[in-house]
Enzyme design. Structure first.
Site, PDB file in Angstrom:
ATOM      1  N   ASP A 162      34.218  37.571  38.094  1.00 53.18           N
ATOM      2  CA  ASP A 162      35.192  36.599  38.594  1.00 53.18           C
ATOM      3  C   ASP A 162      34.845  36.141  40.007  1.00 53.18           C
ATOM      4  O   ASP A 162      35.003  34.968  40.354  1.00 53.18           O
ATOM      5  CB  ASP A 162      36.617  37.167  38.542  1.00 53.18           C
ATOM      6  N   ASP A 208      43.031  45.591  40.024  1.00 52.20           N
ATOM      7  CA  ASP A 208      42.179  46.783  39.921  1.00 52.20           C
ATOM      8  C   ASP A 208      43.021  48.050  39.894  1.00 52.20           C
ATOM      9  O   ASP A 208      42.688  49.025  39.211  1.00 52.20           O
ATOM     10  CB  ASP A 208      41.207  46.854  41.103  1.00 52.20           C
ATOM     11  N   VAL A 238      39.568  35.215  34.099  1.00 54.16           N
ATOM     12  CA  VAL A 238      38.653  36.332  33.856  1.00 54.16           C
ATOM     13  C   VAL A 238      39.207  37.616  34.468  1.00 54.16           C
ATOM     14  O   VAL A 238      39.164  38.684  33.845  1.00 54.16           O
ATOM     15  CB  VAL A 238      37.255  36.018  34.432  1.00 54.16           C
ATOM     16  N   ASP A 275      33.082  43.513  36.433  1.00 59.32           N
ATOM     17  CA  ASP A 275      34.179  43.341  37.381  1.00 59.32           C
ATOM     18  C   ASP A 275      33.867  42.296  38.451  1.00 59.32           C
ATOM     19  O   ASP A 275      34.776  41.660  38.979  1.00 59.32           O
ATOM     20  CB  ASP A 275      34.501  44.688  38.050  1.00 59.32           C
TER      21      ASP A 275
END
Length: 204
Positions: free
Chosen positions: A68, A90, A30, A65
């Protein structure tokens, strides 16, 4: 701002996380998949002028975000590797967003001032997390500040979507200028925090 919604987002994503885990999807998959979508979208949609589509697609993945991390906790796999992978990727996503805007304003938009502001946001946005990571590596803390990652992304994506929807380019120019300034202030805030901690350690 958005960090205060973390608890609500965790509750919202918990059933989604459980469903993905039952399907055999790993938290790392993910993380990597979300980053790839953000990077590809930003480097295709923004330079080609598809600002609204790009901002909406990226916005969805920015909002997910934390998925995960929820999955890792559900699976009992929370640990340093997942945190490292998420934080590192990121930087790719953030860099692609502002790089895409730089390309748009130097080519399609032909606006060098806004391009420079987007570049400043890219550079300063990478220094903000570096300051925190370096401080933690030295046994100190440097979190917080007026422009954390979630806040910066929310503002730039909303402004980009607005311009893509028909608002004048100056909206994005102003937002990028404010973000660059806020990011610089955040760097100074974190440096000041570390300086005070270091001074205390020396005095002890």
């Amino acid at each position: 701002m958005l960090n205060g919604l973390r608890g609500a987002m965790t509750r919202f994503f918990t059933p989604v996380a459980r469903a993905l885990l039952r399907l055999g999807v790993s938290p790392d998959a993910v993380t990597v998949g979300g980053t790839l979508v953000v990077v590809v979208t930003a480097l295709w949609a923004f330079p080609t002028g598809h600002l609204l589509v790009g901002a909406l697609v990226i916005g969805v993945f920015v909002l997910t975000d934390s998925l995960d991390g929820v999955m890792a906790r559900q699976a009992g796999r929370s640990g340093p590797w997942g945190a490292f992978l998420d934080s590192t990727l990121d930087r790719f996503g953030d860099g692609a967003i502002f790089a895409g805007l730089v390309l748009w304003f130097t080519a399609g938009g032909d606006d060098r001032v806004t391009a420079v502001l987007a570049l400043a946001c890219l550079v300063l946005g990478s220094i903000v997390p570096y300051a925190r990571a370096r401080a933690e590596g030295l046994g100190m803390t440097a979190s917080g500040g007026i422009a954390e990652r979630a806040d910066r992304l929310l503002l730039v994506l909303v402004a980009t979507a607005a311009v893509g929807f028909g608002a004048p380019d100056v909206v994005l120019t102003v937002v990028l200028a404010l973000l660059a300034l806020a990011s610089a202030v955040t760097v100074v805030q974190r440096m000041s925090k570390v300086y005070r901690q270091a001074a205390t350690q020396v005095s002890e």
